[in-house]
Design a protein around this motif. Structure first.
Motif, mmCIF file in Angstrom:
data_model
loop_
_atom_site.group_PDB
_atom_site.id
_atom_site.type_symbol
_atom_site.label_atom_id
_atom_site.label_comp_id
_atom_site.label_asym_id
_atom_site.label_seq_id
_atom_site.Cartn_x
_atom_site.Cartn_y
_atom_site.Cartn_z
ATOM 1 N N GLU A 125 -57.499 0.222 -4.081
ATOM 2 C CA GLU A 125 -56.999 -0.556 -2.952
ATOM 3 C C GLU A 125 -58.066 -1.525 -2.440
ATOM 4 O O GLU A 125 -57.771 -2.692 -2.144
ATOM 5 C CB GLU A 125 -56.547 0.385 -1.829
ATOM 6 N N MET A 128 -58.317 -4.387 -4.894
ATOM 7 C CA MET A 128 -57.156 -5.267 -4.828
ATOM 8 C C MET A 128 -57.209 -6.183 -3.615
ATOM 9 O O MET A 128 -56.745 -7.313 -3.643
ATOM 10 C CB MET A 128 -55.873 -4.430 -4.790
ATOM 11 N N ARG A 129 -57.797 -5.673 -2.528
ATOM 12 C CA ARG A 129 -57.934 -6.497 -1.325
ATOM 13 C C ARG A 129 -59.105 -7.454 -1.421
ATOM 14 O O ARG A 129 -59.311 -8.280 -0.526
ATOM 15 C CB ARG A 129 -58.117 -5.587 -0.100
ATOM 16 N N ASP A 249 -50.580 -9.642 -8.425
ATOM 17 C CA ASP A 249 -50.430 -9.077 -7.080
ATOM 18 C C ASP A 249 -51.728 -8.864 -6.323
ATOM 19 O O ASP A 249 -51.695 -8.554 -5.135
ATOM 20 C CB ASP A 249 -49.692 -7.734 -7.160
ATOM 21 N N GLY A 250 -52.889 -8.995 -6.967
ATOM 22 C CA GLY A 250 -54.126 -8.643 -6.298
ATOM 23 C C GLY A 250 -55.162 -9.743 -6.304
ATOM 24 O O GLY A 250 -54.974 -10.819 -6.895
ATOM 25 N N LYS A 269 -50.970 -8.358 -2.214
ATOM 26 C CA LYS A 269 -51.895 -8.224 -1.103
ATOM 27 C C LYS A 269 -52.024 -9.584 -0.406
ATOM 28 O O LYS A 269 -51.798 -10.627 -1.009
ATOM 29 C CB LYS A 269 -53.258 -7.753 -1.609
ATOM 30 N N ARG A 271 -54.407 -11.645 0.507
ATOM 31 C CA ARG A 271 -55.240 -12.718 -0.054
ATOM 32 C C ARG A 271 -54.547 -13.400 -1.224
ATOM 33 O O ARG A 271 -54.595 -14.627 -1.362
ATOM 34 C CB ARG A 271 -56.586 -12.156 -0.499
#
Length: 301
Positions: A125, A128-129, A249-250, A269, A271
């Protein structure tokens, strides 16, 4: 269409759209300084195009403030704002795998087998952020898997990995008109290669988990597949970047999303969503066909 307008807005919501929604979108666009020229259904009730002229700064991702205004005006409707093109069908698809073409993060599922999912998922997580360097996060997670039997990889894939709805239709339909299709994953070949074959991707690139005597060593082969690899794969495919569609997606997907002519953040996410031309928040991967003006009658698979 490209001669008549400079901007195209596509609204997408499975079985939930009406002419009233097209009129509302026209009002929102007019308030943003654009001139609505009319709308066309791609698939009635599911996807429509609103044609606009003027008033938009398309140098900004997603058409500036219009995308946000439209997203605020509708509930559970996905919105794409893009320059009008005589030929909307893209010649290249570059896609992420985990949480994009499949519904899970493979390394987290592997960790679950080892009783380490909370530790590994927390690192995933953060990466990914964009809070952790991808390579450092990858090495840290893989190290936790040391000693796992190699056969667990296949067992995990068969038990846990599910394709995202619309994945096969998207890839096979695009291949049907001659587009190149490439799955580029920061995950692992043990998952990516079977997934790519099942969906229909022509090419796949992913990281290789090292093993000895039938067990994972806790290391990954170098060089790793990371954000730079994804962007380089898109730019090196022999197709102009303007003709490319990228989806992920990340944070690791941002460079390829920004490089593509149409960069899509898929259930992403924050960003990644901010960096993309459009953020698909509600629908499945069939929305990427509607974004290219392709209705159900032309879908494959």
């Amino acid at each position: 269409m490209g001669r008549d307008s400079d901007t195209l807005v596509t609204l997408m919501a499975e079985g939930a759209l009406s002419d009233a929604d097209a009129r509302l979108a026209s009002d929102v666009a007019r308030a943003a300084g654009a001139e609505p020229l009319g709308w066309d259904w791609i698939d009635r009730g599911c996807a429509l195009d609103l044609r606009l002229r003027g008033g938009l700064d398309l140098r900004l991702r997603g058409g500036g403030g219009l995308r946000a205004a439209l997203e605020d005006a509708f509930e559970a409707v996905d919105v794409i704002v893009q320059p009008a093109r005589a030929q909307r069908r893209r010649s290249l698809l570059v896609a992420d795998m985990d949480s994009t073409m499949i519904t899970c993060e493979c390394i987290d599922e592997l960790a679950d087998y080892a009783g380490l999912k909370p530790q590994v998922a927390a690192i995933t997580e953060a990466a990914m952020r964009g809070e952790l360097d991808f390579a450092d996060a990858l090495h840290a997670r893989v190290k936790l898997l040391a000693g796992m039997p190699v056969e667990t990889l296949d067992a995990c894939r068969l038990a846990r990995v599910r394709l995202t709805p619309g994945a096969t239709r998207l890839v096979r339909t695009m291949r049907g008109w001659g587009a190149q299709t490439l799955l580029v994953s920061g995950g692992f070949t043990a998952f990516a290669e079977p997934v790519a074959a099942e969906i229909g991707f022509a090419e796949v690139r992913a990281n290789v988990l090292l093993h000895e005597n039938g067990r994972l060593t806790g290391e990954v082969a170098e060089p790793i597949v990371d954000a730079a690899t994804k962007r380089a794969a898109l730019l090196g495919a022999g197709v102009p970047a303007a003709e490319a569609l990228a989806v992920g997606d990340g944070a690791n997907d941002i460079p390829m999303i920004e490089a593509a002519g149409l960069g899509i953040a898929f259930h992403a996410k924050p960003r990644a969503a901010a960096a993309a031309d459009a953020a698909i928040r509600f629908g499945d991967l069939r929305t990427l066909l509607w974004a290219q003006g392709v209705g159900r009658g032309d879908w494959v698979g």
